[in-house]
Every structure is written in C-alpha cells, then in structure tokens.
Write a protein that holds these residues in place. Structure first.
Motif, short mmCIF file in Angstrom:
data_model
loop_
_atom_site.label_atom_id
_atom_site.label_comp_id
_atom_site.label_asym_id
_atom_site.label_seq_id
_atom_site.Cartn_x
_atom_site.Cartn_y
_atom_site.Cartn_z
N GLY A 113 -66.77 -33.02 -43.55
CA GLY A 113 -66.40 -33.50 -43.55
C GLY A 113 -66.28 -34.34 -41.90
O GLY A 113 -67.70 -35.42 -41.20
N SER A 114 -65.67 -33.16 -41.61
CA SER A 114 -66.12 -33.31 -39.55
C SER A 114 -67.62 -33.32 -39.15
O SER A 114 -67.45 -34.27 -38.18
CB SER A 114 -65.08 -32.21 -39.19
OG SER A 114 -64.91 -32.16 -38.10
N LEU A 115 -67.99 -32.28 -39.51
CA LEU A 115 -69.45 -32.14 -39.27
C LEU A 115 -70.38 -33.78 -39.68
O LEU A 115 -71.39 -33.57 -38.54
CB LEU A 115 -70.43 -31.03 -40.09
CG LEU A 115 -69.44 -29.87 -39.44
CD1 LEU A 115 -70.30 -28.31 -40.76
CD2 LEU A 115 -69.30 -29.33 -38.30
N ALA A 116 -70.26 -33.99 -40.87
CA ALA A 116 -70.85 -35.41 -41.24
C ALA A 116 -70.55 -36.26 -40.12
O ALA A 116 -71.41 -37.57 -39.83
CB ALA A 116 -71.21 -35.76 -43.19
N PHE A 117 -69.08 -36.32 -40.20
CA PHE A 117 -68.70 -38.32 -38.97
C PHE A 117 -68.99 -37.63 -37.76
O PHE A 117 -69.30 -38.23 -37.27
CB PHE A 117 -67.24 -37.87 -39.28
CG PHE A 117 -66.53 -38.54 -39.09
CD1 PHE A 117 -67.10 -39.91 -39.38
CD2 PHE A 117 -65.70 -38.58 -37.80
CE1 PHE A 117 -66.90 -41.76 -38.90
CE2 PHE A 117 -65.50 -40.13 -37.49
CZ PHE A 117 -65.11 -41.33 -37.96
N ALA A 118 -68.88 -36.55 -37.12
CA ALA A 118 -69.76 -36.10 -35.96
C ALA A 118 -69.26 -37.09 -34.82
O ALA A 118 -69.96 -37.46 -34.07
CB ALA A 118 -71.39 -36.43 -36.22
N ALA A 119 -67.68 -37.12 -34.91
CA ALA A 119 -67.60 -37.40 -33.76
C ALA A 119 -67.88 -36.74 -32.68
O ALA A 119 -67.90 -35.49 -32.63
CB ALA A 119 -65.82 -37.81 -34.02
N PRO A 120 -67.34 -37.90 -31.07
CA PRO A 120 -68.26 -37.09 -30.56
C PRO A 120 -67.10 -36.29 -29.45
O PRO A 120 -67.22 -35.38 -28.90
CB PRO A 120 -68.56 -38.49 -29.36
CG PRO A 120 -67.57 -39.44 -30.13
CD PRO A 120 -67.59 -38.79 -31.33
N TRP A 121 -65.48 -36.77 -30.11
CA TRP A 121 -64.53 -35.24 -29.25
C TRP A 121 -64.35 -34.29 -30.73
O TRP A 121 -63.44 -33.69 -30.42
CB TRP A 121 -63.76 -36.83 -29.25
CG TRP A 121 -63.05 -36.74 -31.07
CD1 TRP A 121 -62.94 -36.01 -31.75
CD2 TRP A 121 -63.43 -38.15 -31.66
NE1 TRP A 121 -61.83 -36.47 -32.75
CE2 TRP A 121 -62.02 -38.28 -32.23
CE3 TRP A 121 -63.15 -39.23 -31.00
CZ2 TRP A 121 -62.63 -39.52 -33.29
CZ3 TRP A 121 -64.02 -40.51 -31.67
CH2 TRP A 121 -63.14 -40.82 -32.72
N ALA A 122 -65.26 -34.12 -31.44
CA ALA A 122 -64.80 -33.22 -32.60
C ALA A 122 -64.80 -31.17 -32.64
O ALA A 122 -65.86 -31.16 -32.10
CB ALA A 122 -65.53 -33.58 -34.29
N GLU A 123 -63.94 -30.83 -32.11
CA GLU A 123 -63.40 -29.71 -32.08
C GLU A 123 -64.69 -29.04 -33.25
O GLU A 123 -65.04 -27.49 -32.76
CB GLU A 123 -62.24 -28.60 -32.29
CG GLU A 123 -61.24 -30.08 -31.28
CD GLU A 123 -60.96 -31.10 -31.96
OE1 GLU A 123 -61.23 -31.68 -32.70
OE2 GLU A 123 -59.77 -31.77 -30.67
N LEU A 124 -64.38 -29.65 -33.95
CA LEU A 124 -65.99 -28.46 -35.08
C LEU A 124 -66.92 -28.32 -34.77
O LEU A 124 -67.99 -27.45 -34.95
CB LEU A 124 -65.12 -28.62 -36.83
CG LEU A 124 -63.71 -27.90 -37.12
CD1 LEU A 124 -63.31 -28.62 -38.60
CD2 LEU A 124 -63.65 -26.15 -36.88
N CYS A 125 -67.04 -29.66 -34.25
CA CYS A 125 -68.96 -29.64 -34.24
C CYS A 125 -69.26 -28.96 -32.83
O CYS A 125 -69.91 -28.17 -33.31
CB CYS A 125 -68.71 -31.63 -33.38
SG CYS A 125 -68.57 -32.62 -35.51
#
Lengths: 278, 166
Positions: A113-125
C-alpha cells in the motif's frame, strides 16, 4: 458516514482479486486503508468498488529465496520492525519503518500500500529505491511483470502501475556482508510527515574502503531522489545539485534545501560506521 | 448504493451482530450501532488516535477501518477494561490517582494504548519508552505528564511484584 458509497468485495486469492480489478471500472485495491480511507473521507477518492485484499493470505509472507528478501504486498509495516530476517540483513528497511506513522497505523498499513500510494514523504518508497528493489505486479489481462523501484515512482502519488494491476510483492537483492545502511529524518513533530529524510547504503571492498555509496533523499524532488555518492565521500560536496524542493505546510523549500544535505551526510557517515563494524 | 452486509464481531469478549453498509467505519459501528461511545472521534482521519481500539490484541485506528473488515475478529474497547463487577483495571485506577484525566476525551485511547504497551513490555518504567508508546494519541489538554506518570506507576508496581517473586 463520511466515505462515499462503494461496492465491496473481499477476495481470498490473487486470481479472484485480479479478475475483480479487471472487471470493474473505478475499482481500487483496499489494503491497510490508512491512506485510501482517509482520502475517501475527504471525498478526494470515490472508487466505485473496493477490492479488499486483507483476506488474500498468500500476499502476507516474508521469505528469503535465492538470497533475495521477498516481502508480500500485504505484509504490515509493523512487521518490518519485528522480523528477524529484516533486522539481520536489510537494516535499512527497519530503520526507515521506524519513521512510518505510529504503531497503530503500522499495524494496518501495508508495504504494498505504501508503494502504490507513493506519497512524496514515504520512507518505504525511499528505502526500496535505495536498496534497488524490484516490485512485482500482476493483472488479469497482462499477467506478471517486474518493475525496478528506481523507475516505479513517476511523481507524487504517481507510479508505473497500470489499471487493473496489483502489487503482489517486492524483492530486495542480497546485501554484501560488508555493507551498512542508515536512515535519518526530520519532521516538525515526533513521527509526523517527513520534512526531509535520507536513506544511505554503503558497500566496502575487501580492504575496507568504499566500494559504493548511495543516498536517496525525500523532500528534495517530486520522487525519491537517488544520488550515487561514491565519488563524493566523505564531504558529499555537490549533493545538493539539482534539488528542486517545494514549499508546503510541513516545511519551506529553503529549509529542505539546507537540511537535506545534512541528513545525507549523517546517514552516509553512520552507514559507513555500520559497514566497518559488520 | 452497495448492499448492506452482515457482520459478526467479538466485542469485549461477546459476539455482536449487525448489518452494515460497507462504508460504515468500525468506529461508527461501535458508537452508533452498539452504543459503545468509548472510541472517541475527533479528526476521523487517523491523525489524532482518539479512536484507538484493540483489534486482535493490537491498537488500530477504528476510524480508518471498515466494520466489514472486523467481521470474525476480536475488538476490545475501553468499556471492556473494568471487571464485570465494576472493579477498575489497574490502569484506570492509576489514571484517576495521578489526575491523568483532565477533559477525558483522550482517556479511552490512552488507556488502550497503555494496555497494549504494558502487555508487550511489562514493568517498563523508562519514561522515553512510555512517551513513544503513546505518541500516536493526541491529548489536547496537553496533560501528558500525568498520563506518563500513571502508566509508569503501573509498570513500576509490576516490576516490584516481579522482583518480590524472584
């Protein structure tokens, strides 16, 4: 009730999920829901159908195969903090996950979910880019494909995913024995959204010298910003070239431009120390 | 409009049934359908943490879960903390003794969050660890100090008991 109405399906297999995603216009995957349900309550997302993958057990595994670490899309973020395999060999994932929301949101929030959402702040991306991971996706009509994390993120909330595609998992290549990693972040409040963050990975050669060093920065561009810093260590002079940070409610562009190189230096230095101690 | 779906959820140890629209959140199901008002709604977007409930033993935001997703699972709310005869839980008693309740709005979520923390780290009296554990719950009275002291007192009592038994 704040979210708009939608059709709800809870498939129990990947195939079933894919056929639902392929068959309905406006269908979206519901994984942990920590971002999607939020957007739906603001009515900024109005999916006609939610395909809830929480019952698809085959997406919920962490395993090591052929040296690679394989993490299923449904693996909860919190599990990255508790898994021994992750702690032993892919420390960056653990380090980055410490900054992802709170335990209560990490218990639901998923890796996929974290990758698919791709928020600009996302640590996991940022961590998947730093570790040169590969994202595996599937769809009913086009089968399976694998996308390097380094070409997966196209913009804020934009990815290489196409309609009907489901992330099934993410694969992380084996880390060399003499490697180290570190993640540094600043936020206005404890564990709030990152104003800027840096993920560093360092590999040493047999003599203990730097063989390669890379850092991925969050908050300086529209997507995770990868810099090969092998030739820049230890000063990292020039790391800020090309930064295009933006102003937003969390921080000014000027602050981000100044703080990101500091975080990069700290992360690279700590990654070095860890590699030497490994 | 999507058809309503039957749900069966164990709430505080008792199976409860209902019929809900898929868009009904777990928080709304607990509050409006079951009348359990302990999960407090403030931001309703996952930031404030006042709607925390234990889902299969771990705190989650009940505002960011659908009731249908809890079907077949176990939920515990603040209403389940005290014993059936009304005897308060150790944490509830400590909160009253340390004046860790000002307006009371964050109290249920603080109690449940502390409950999970002390279950996983019994006897942990480190103040930083306690502060981190409750970092996902916002108290707008800013009465954090008393809340930390209350949780710490329960942890200290646990570790004293453990020392006596050793």
């Amino acid at each position: 009730m704040k979210p708009p109405p939608f059709e709800y399906h809870a498939p129990e297999s990947i195939e079933e999920a894919l056929s639902l995603l392929a068959g309905v216009d406006g269908a979206r995957v519901l994984a942990g829901g920590q971002s999607l349900l939020q957007l739906m309550k603001f009515r900024r997302a109005k999916p006609s159908t939610l395909v809830d993958i929480n019952g698809v057990g085959e997406l919920d595994a962490i395993e090591q195969r052929d040296g690679e670490l394989r993490i299923g899309a449904l693996v909860r973020q919190q599990r990255l903090l508790e898994d021994e395999l992750v702690a032993r060999s892919w420390q960056l994932l653990r380090e980055a996950t410490r900054f992802v929301g709170y335990a209560e949101t990490r218990r639901r929030g998923t890796v996929g979910g974290s990758l698919a959402f791709a928020a600009p702040w996302a640590e996991l991306c940022a961590a998947t880019v730093a570790l040169d991971a590969t994202i595996d996706v599937r769809s009913a009509n086009h089968g399976s494909r694998s996308i390097p994390a380094r070409s997966f993120f196209r913009g804020p909330y934009e990815t290489a995913l196409e309609a009907g595609e489901l992330i099934t998992g993410v694969r992380f290549p084996a880390r060399s024995r003499r490697s180290g990693a570190s993640f540094h972040e600043v936020s206005a409040r404890y564990r709030d959204y990152a104003q800027a963050a840096a993920a560093a990975v360092v590999d040493l050669d047999d003599a203990g010298e730097c063989a390669s060093a890379a850092v991925v920065l969050v908050g300086v561009a529209r997507t995770p910003w990868l810099v090969d810093v092998t030739a820049m260590v230890p000063s990292l002079d020039g790391i800020g070239d090309g930064f295009e940070p933006e102003d937003d409610v969390e921080a000014s562009a000027e602050y981000r431009r100044r703080v990101a190189p500091v975080l990069a230096r700290r992360a690279v230095q700590e990654a070095f120390e860890r590699a030497r101690a490994a | 409009m999507s058809p309503s779906l039957p749900v069966r959820i164990s709430v505080n140890g008792r199976w409860r049934e209902g019929v809900v629209e898929p868009r009904r959140t777990l928080a709304d199901f607990l509050r409006e359908d079951l009348g359990l008002k302990g999960a407090h709604l403030a931001c309703e977007h996952g930031f404030c943490g006042n709607c925390n409930v234990l889902f299969d033993g771990h705190n989650v935001r009940s505002c960011l879960m659908l009731a249908v997703q809890a079907n077949g699972h176990a939920v515990e709310t603040v209403e389940g903390l005290a014993r059936d005869d009304g005897e308060l839980d150790d944490l509830q008693r400590a909160f009253t003794e340390h004046a860790a309740i000002q307006c009371g709005f964050c109290t249920p979520a603080m109690l449940l969050t502390a409950k999970e923390f002390l279950r996983e780290h019994p006897g942990e009296t480190d103040e930083v660890a306690i502060r981190r554990a409750i970092s996902g719950v916002t108290c707008r009275c800013t009465g954090y100090q008393q809340i930390v002291e209350a949780i710490r007192s329960v942890a200290a009592a646990t570790s004293e008991r453990a020392a006596e038994q050793a």
